[in-house]
Design a protein around this motif. Structure first.
Motif, short mmCIF file in Angstrom:
data_model
loop_
_atom_site.label_atom_id
_atom_site.label_comp_id
_atom_site.label_asym_id
_atom_site.label_seq_id
_atom_site.Cartn_x
_atom_site.Cartn_y
_atom_site.Cartn_z
N UNK A 259 0.80 -1.22 0.00
CA UNK A 259 0.00 0.00 0.00
C UNK A 259 0.84 1.28 0.00
N UNK A 260 2.15 1.14 0.01
CA UNK A 260 3.02 2.32 -0.02
C UNK A 260 3.29 2.72 -1.47
N UNK A 261 3.05 3.99 -1.81
CA UNK A 261 3.28 4.44 -3.18
C UNK A 261 4.71 4.18 -3.68
N UNK A 262 5.69 4.27 -2.79
CA UNK A 262 7.07 4.05 -3.23
C UNK A 262 7.28 2.59 -3.64
N UNK A 263 6.64 1.66 -2.96
CA UNK A 263 6.73 0.24 -3.32
C UNK A 263 6.01 0.02 -4.65
N UNK A 264 4.84 0.63 -4.79
CA UNK A 264 4.10 0.51 -6.04
C UNK A 264 4.92 1.03 -7.22
#
Length: 139
Positions: free
Chosen positions: A32-37
């Motif tokens: 759910x973290x944008x950086x992971x996405x």
């Protein structure tokens, strides 16, 4: 009966799943973290780059007007000039969706455990009675 078997199987799965809940929660938070996405989207983009840079010279001689230096990327760009940006965006959204689904699955773990505990309480005495009856029949 089918519903009961599905419920029983789900509850049997719930106990080991509950033990993994911390790692599951960590995974959900990560997805759910944008950086992971963005990181996953970048990785998929890097894999796509390798595939898209494939030269298709042997096939170009069969298609009129196609330069022999074309790659799969060149071919796709003619169809959709924005396909790379769209691929990245769709990939990022797919990872976000996976995070939501994983979160829902983790949320179900506690409910499945609750159902398993209720089934254990209900069926425990019956199992004990059957076991006692079998033991009596053996003597």
């Amino acid at each position: 009966m089918r519903v009961f078997l599905i419920a029983a199987a789900s509850c049997a799965i719930a106990a080991p799943a509950a033990a993994q809940s911390r790692s599951q929660l960590d995974m959900v938070q990560s997805l759910n973290q944008p950086i992971v996405q963005e990181g996953v989207a970048a990785m998929v983009g890097a894999v796509a780059d390798i595939v898209l840079d494939t030269r298709i010279a042997p096939l170009t001689r069969h298609i009129d007007g196609m330069p022999p230096t074309d790659t799969l990327r060149d071919l796709q760009r003619r169809t959709n000039p924005h396909f790379e940006a769209e691929l990245r965006d769709r990939t990022r959204r797919a990872v976000a969706t996976a995070g939501i689904v994983a979160g829902d699955a983790v949320a179900m773990t506690s409910e499945l455990k609750r159902g398993a505990d209720r089934l254990q309480a209900l069926l425990g005495p019956l199992a004990a009675a059957i076991k006692a009856q079998v033991a009596d029949d053996d003597y």
